[in-house]
Scaffold this motif. Structure first.
Motif, PDB file in Angstrom:
ATOM      1  N   GLN A 255       2.893  -7.562 -10.427  1.00  0.00           N
ATOM      2  CA  GLN A 255       1.858  -6.578 -10.761  1.00  0.00           C
ATOM      3  C   GLN A 255       0.481  -7.239 -10.802  1.00  0.00           C
ATOM      4  N   ASP A 256       0.409  -8.410 -11.405  1.00  0.00           N
ATOM      5  CA  ASP A 256      -0.880  -9.088 -11.534  1.00  0.00           C
ATOM      6  C   ASP A 256      -1.447  -9.512 -10.175  1.00  0.00           C
ATOM      7  N   ARG A 257      -0.565  -9.726  -9.210  1.00  0.00           N
ATOM      8  CA  ARG A 257      -1.019 -10.197  -7.889  1.00  0.00           C
ATOM      9  C   ARG A 257      -0.829  -9.125  -6.822  1.00  0.00           C
ATOM     10  N   ALA A 258      -0.828  -7.869  -7.241  1.00  0.00           N
ATOM     11  CA  ALA A 258      -0.592  -6.760  -6.310  1.00  0.00           C
ATOM     12  C   ALA A 258      -1.636  -6.727  -5.197  1.00  0.00           C
ATOM     13  N   GLU A 259      -2.884  -7.008  -5.535  1.00  0.00           N
ATOM     14  CA  GLU A 259      -3.941  -6.983  -4.521  1.00  0.00           C
ATOM     15  C   GLU A 259      -3.713  -8.051  -3.458  1.00  0.00           C
ATOM     16  N   GLU A 260      -3.319  -9.243  -3.896  1.00  0.00           N
ATOM     17  CA  GLU A 260      -3.049 -10.330  -2.963  1.00  0.00           C
ATOM     18  C   GLU A 260      -1.884  -9.992  -2.040  1.00  0.00           C
ATOM     19  N   TYR A 261      -0.817  -9.410  -2.591  1.00  0.00           N
ATOM     20  CA  TYR A 261       0.351  -9.085  -1.788  1.00  0.00           C
ATOM     21  C   TYR A 261       0.088  -7.902  -0.859  1.00  0.00           C
ATOM     22  N   ALA A 262      -0.756  -6.978  -1.290  1.00  0.00           N
ATOM     23  CA  ALA A 262      -1.128  -5.871  -0.407  1.00  0.00           C
ATOM     24  C   ALA A 262      -1.874  -6.400   0.816  1.00  0.00           C
ATOM     25  N   ALA A 263      -2.752  -7.370   0.595  1.00  0.00           N
ATOM     26  CA  ALA A 263      -3.470  -7.983   1.714  1.00  0.00           C
ATOM     27  C   ALA A 263      -2.511  -8.705   2.648  1.00  0.00           C
ATOM     28  N   LEU A 264      -1.466  -9.314   2.094  1.00  0.00           N
ATOM     29  CA  LEU A 264      -0.467 -10.007   2.908  1.00  0.00           C
ATOM     30  C   LEU A 264       0.260  -9.030   3.825  1.00  0.00           C
ATOM     31  N   ILE A 265       0.641  -7.872   3.294  1.00  0.00           N
ATOM     32  CA  ILE A 265       1.342  -6.869   4.100  1.00  0.00           C
ATOM     33  C   ILE A 265       0.422  -6.330   5.198  1.00  0.00           C
ATOM     34  N   MET A 266      -0.834  -6.058   4.850  1.00  0.00           N
ATOM     35  CA  MET A 266      -1.773  -5.544   5.849  1.00  0.00           C
ATOM     36  C   MET A 266      -2.028  -6.587   6.931  1.00  0.00           C
ATOM     37  N   GLU A 267      -2.101  -7.847   6.548  1.00  0.00           N
ATOM     38  CA  GLU A 267      -2.305  -8.910   7.522  1.00  0.00           C
ATOM     39  C   GLU A 267      -1.148  -8.981   8.503  1.00  0.00           C
ATOM     40  N   GLU A 268       0.055  -8.751   8.017  1.00  0.00           N
ATOM     41  CA  GLU A 268       1.240  -8.821   8.860  1.00  0.00           C
ATOM     42  C   GLU A 268       1.375  -7.596   9.758  1.00  0.00           C
ATOM     43  N   LEU A 269       1.136  -6.410   9.205  1.00  0.00           N
ATOM     44  CA  LEU A 269       1.395  -5.168   9.928  1.00  0.00           C
ATOM     45  C   LEU A 269       0.157  -4.592  10.607  1.00  0.00           C
TER      46      LEU A 269
END
Length: 887
Positions: A255-269
């Motif tokens: 939850q605390d790193r949701a923004e970072e992980y969202a960027a990771l998914i967008m970078e991949e897809l």
């Protein structure tokens, strides 16, 4: 795409799938790019297309499957219509022209930069289906629509089911927020704007959630993320669904790193930075994500199948044979315990019978009858048991016998505390018989005896008859016996798990009188009890000669041995004051202490030490498993806060800690060796090491280590020892160590393979041993140690609530080599392990071998692991030796 192995192209046949792509053409439908191999070794890309052709002349709909390869189009299958229609279709030139148009359209679509081909293989689709289920066995009741319908009747208001009760109705009551988002997604698809639905609408929701179509499930999940229903998912929407999934699975760090992980998914897809992703991008991520289940693949599939067949339970029809087989199995599994208990019972019975017979022949029998014989027989067993009960707690002696002798082959040293408890029960029975017979039978009969009957008793009780019952109680024999019974009753009661672990809901005033402190102090009343016992045994009513007063004879050797034990512990702990090197407070109320190793301190992985902290209590010593390995230059323990003493020691050390830096683990830390000025640290004394069941791991080439929560502590030491041996062997092979000659004379390290399963409820728990996990992943290139971490707060594989966590975990591990749940290089599995598959995995990989199974954790899993170990040992060639750590 290139492939080294032949693959089959595979397509689904749902009629509703034609709307999934926005491309238009003469025919439209899902397009799948696969790879086929020719006999000459070459490969070609092919597209599989299916769609519906409106034949206006026949006014029928026909489903046609085409295989497009480069410029050629092959007709694979025609469904619908009669045989004559099919024949006409194959011959009509107008249809052939349409096929050419399809070929051109496919080329245009596949050449588009916005279209990124992926494959649906026969293994990919079932895996994706399993990884995206909205109704699993764990929720949804399992009763189908009938159960949901009955819940609707109970939860609906004026014929409508409120959004707030939707999760409870479908079985997602533990994830109300996730259920609410699911409700909104299903409602948006149908244009429902109200906050409640009727039964018909609920039935539609239910049918879509339970639909076995992958496309249907994917559409639901996409709709949950796509809140504005524009067919595109933005980074902000991805962040929201990550936060929602992490909350449902109690993963606060994600939850605390949701923004970072969202960027990771967008970078991949979204590599083209369009600012959004579409449905097919999400589908590609699901199909490419590896399965989250433990990889229990074995070298022999045939052997695995045979093993499954062997383990199918078959009930013996003959009750005599069935009973005899069960008895034989029980004896085989417990023969050490059986012969020890049988010997103990035989000695107790022999002593009771001997004293009973002896007093039956004496004159007092004619006055007191069988009351006195019972009391004296019980007293003789009491003397024996009061002496014997000290031996199981002589820890130094037991450790020496376990380590230096081979008595472990016939004596169950692992059960020393359990045997201590059994003897305590025997003492309780003996006290009941002895005191009960005297107080309720002997004394009243003596008071009511006639003068003639009392005549032989004068030599014991005096010329004058005792005047009343109080005369017996106030005498030395009486009051010592009464006080002993009271003290024993207090110690025995407070030692029970309900009081020792504060499991009872008692009033606050009484609750303060229970707990571990109450158990510890009450147990040390034994010093008074033994002093009174000797006095009581010397001041006897019916024996006046010193050599017949045998109490001191029974107690002499055990008491001297125990006194020497305590003296050794006191002397040894006096000079084993350790220097604190590192302190860390971890999530889950765990305190980690790293200390200097005292000179000459040698131990084996799996052993434990006693710790004393004078700032908490000068007298209390508490045992903790050693988590460092014998080859480490330091000594470490991990303390879980479960009681009053552990809470106090955590509070004392937390005062000297500071928040960690970015690259450090834990909530609070104090690294003393860094030269920083630290407050005065509490003084610690240690005593040990002492033997434990886990130390026998060196006897096995194959280890199966199972730890629950903080129960992983002794097993972590074993893992580190195996890891250190791996490092040492590599150094010897590379010639980078100068200890090669010394190691040649060392006893060979027995362990060749270790399986470690760690199950914990909280994500933060993985920080306790993060360094060890990373070390194993870095140095164990040959796969000697197989690590499996399980987080039970995350929903089981196949649950839609953990689907996004699964995708995110795959991306993070592939890109950075770090697991998002544990923060280590070891991937985390979700929910609880399937222990039957675990045992099967080990059994198939190690046929005709003996496996050491070591378990440390809550009692709830003990029975299942013991039963599986017994079943696999009896029905396969792999033998499992079960060892349980006792607290």
């Amino acid at each position: 795409m290139e492939s080294n192995k032949p693959r089959e192209s595979w397509s689904e046949t749902e009629s509703n799938s034609s709307s999934r792509f926005s491309h238009s053409g003469p025919l439209s439908g899902p397009i799948l790019i696969t790879t086929s191999r020719k006999n000459n070794g070459g490969s070609k890309k092919s597209a599989r297309f299916k769609g519906e052709v409106d034949l206006h002349d026949d006014n029928q709909y026909v489903e046609i499957t085409l295989d497009v390869r480069d410029d050629s189009v092959l007709l694979q299958n025609i469904k619908g219509g009669d045989a004559a229609l099919t024949s006409r279709l194959e011959k009509r030139s107008s249809f052939s022209s349409r096929i050419r148009q399809v070929s051109q359209e496919l080329k245009r679509i596949t050449s588009s930069t916005s279209f990124r081909p992926f494959e649906r293989t026969k293994s990919g689709i079932p895996r994706a289906l399993k990884g995206l289920q909205f109704m699993t066995k764990s929720f949804g009741g399992g009763g189908g629509w009938e159960e949901v319908e009955s819940k609707f009747q109970a939860l609906s208001v004026d014929g409508l089911l409120p959004r707030t009760r939707f999760g409870q109705c479908i079985g997602m009551k533990d994830s109300s927020e996730f259920a609410g988002e699911l409700f909104d997604a299903l409602a948006r698809r149908r244009g429902i704007a109200s906050a409640g639905i009727n039964k018909a609408q609920l039935r539609e929701f239910w049918e879509q959630m339970t639909d076995q179509s992958f496309d249907s499930r994917l559409q639901i999940f996409f709709d949950m993320v796509d809140k504005n229903a524009d067919g595109r998912i933005t980074e902000e929407e991805v962040k929201e669904i990550i936060t929602l999934s992490a909350s449902a699975n109690k993963l606060s760090k994600i939850q605390d790193r949701a923004e970072e992980y969202a960027a990771l998914i967008m970078e991949e897809l979204d590599p083209d930075n369009l600012g959004f992703i579409e449905l097919y991008n999400l589908e590609m991520l699901l199909l490419q994500a590896p399965s989250q289940s433990t990889n229990l693949a074995t070298d022999s599939r045939i052997l695995s199948q045979l093993l499954s067949q062997k383990l199918v339970p078959t009930k013996e029809p003959n009750p005599v044979k069935r009973c005899s087989k069960q008895v034989a199995y029980f004896v085989e599994d417990n023969w050490k315990r059986i012969w020890v208990i049988a010997l103990w019972l035989s000695i107790c019975a022999a002593l009771f019978t001997w004293k009973f017979t002896q007093y039956k022949r004496r004159a007092v029998f004619h006055v007191m009858g069988y009351c006195v014989t019972t009391a004296k027989g019980a007293a003789e067993t009491l003397k024996f048991n009061m002496a014997l009960i000290l031996l199981p707690v002589c820890r130094n002696t037991i450790t020496w016998l376990r380590t230096k002798t081979r008595l472990g082959a016939i004596l169950p040293f692992d059960d020393n505390i359990n045997f201590h408890k059994v003897i305590a029960l025997g003492i309780a029975i003996g006290v009941g018989l002895h005191a009960g017979a005297h107080l309720t039978c002997d004394f009243p009969r003596l008071l009511h005896a006639t003068d003639q009957e009392y005549e032989p008793m004068k030599q014991f009780f005096g010329e004058e008859r005792p005047p009343n019952y109080w005369w017996f109680v106030k005498g030395t024999e009486g009051w010592t016996g009464v006080v002993m019974v009271l003290l024993m009753a207090i110690a025995y009661t407070l030692a029970q798990p309900w009081f020792r672990r504060n499991r009872l809901n008692l009033p606050k005033a009484l609750k303060q009188l229970t707990g571990f402190n109450a158990f510890w102090y009450s147990h040390h009343l034994f010093v008074i009890v033994y002093a009174l016992f000797i006095v009581h045994g010397y001041e006897l009513y019916l024996s006046k000669k010193w050599y017949k007063k045998t109490t001191w004879m029974y107690l002499a050797i055990p008491m001297i041995l125990y006194a020497c034990e305590r003296l050794i512990r006191a002397i040894r702990s006096g000079y084993k004051s350790v220097k604190i090197l590192k302190v860390a407070v971890y999530p889950g109320n765990v305190l980690s202490l790293r200390m200097s190793k005292p000179q000459g301190f040698r131990y084996t992985s799996g052993q434990y030490i006693f710790v004393n902290c004078s700032e908490v209590s000068r007298f209390q010593w508490h045992p903790f498993s050693i988590t460092s390995a014998p080859g480490d230059e330091y000594l470490s323990i991990h303390i879980r806060t479960l009681g009053d003493w552990t809470s106090q020691i955590k509070a004392v050390f937390a005062k000297v800690c500071q928040p960690p830096s970015v690259d450090q683990s834990g909530l609070l830390r104090a690294d003393i060796g860094q030269g920083t000025r630290m407050p005065r640290l509490p003084r610690l004394l240690i005593d040990g090491p002492y033997g434990a069941p886990a130390q026998d791991y060196k006897n096995y080439e194959v280890l199966l280590l199972v730890g629950l929560g903080i129960g992983a502590t002794p097993l972590i030491s074993i893992v580190k020892d195996v890891l250190n041996n791996i490092k040492q062997q590599k150094e010897i092979e590379q010639g980078t160590t100068d200890t090669g000659v010394k190691n040649l004379n060392r006893k060979p390290f027995a362990t060749r393979r270790a399986y470690f399963y760690w199950v914990t409820r909280e994500q933060g728990s993985f920080e306790w041993f993060r360094e060890v996990m990373n070390e194993v992943a870095e140095y164990d290139r040959d796969g000697v140690i197989e690590l499996h971490n399980y987080c039970t707060s995350v929903y089981e594989e196949g649950d839609a609530r953990s689907a996004l966590i699964t995708m995110l975990q795959s991306l993070q591990h592939a890109k950075n080599g770090v697991d998002i749940v544990s923060g280590t290089r070891v991937r985390t599995h979700f929910a609880k392990p399937n222990w039957h598959k675990v045992f099967k995995h080990v059994a198939v990989n190690h046929t005709d071998q003996r496996v050491g199974l070591f378990y440390c954790g809550a009692l709830g899993l003990t029975g299942e692991l013991r039963r599986l170990a017994q079943d696999f040992s009896r029905k396969t060639s792999t033998k499992f030796d079960f060892h349980k750590e006792n607290f």
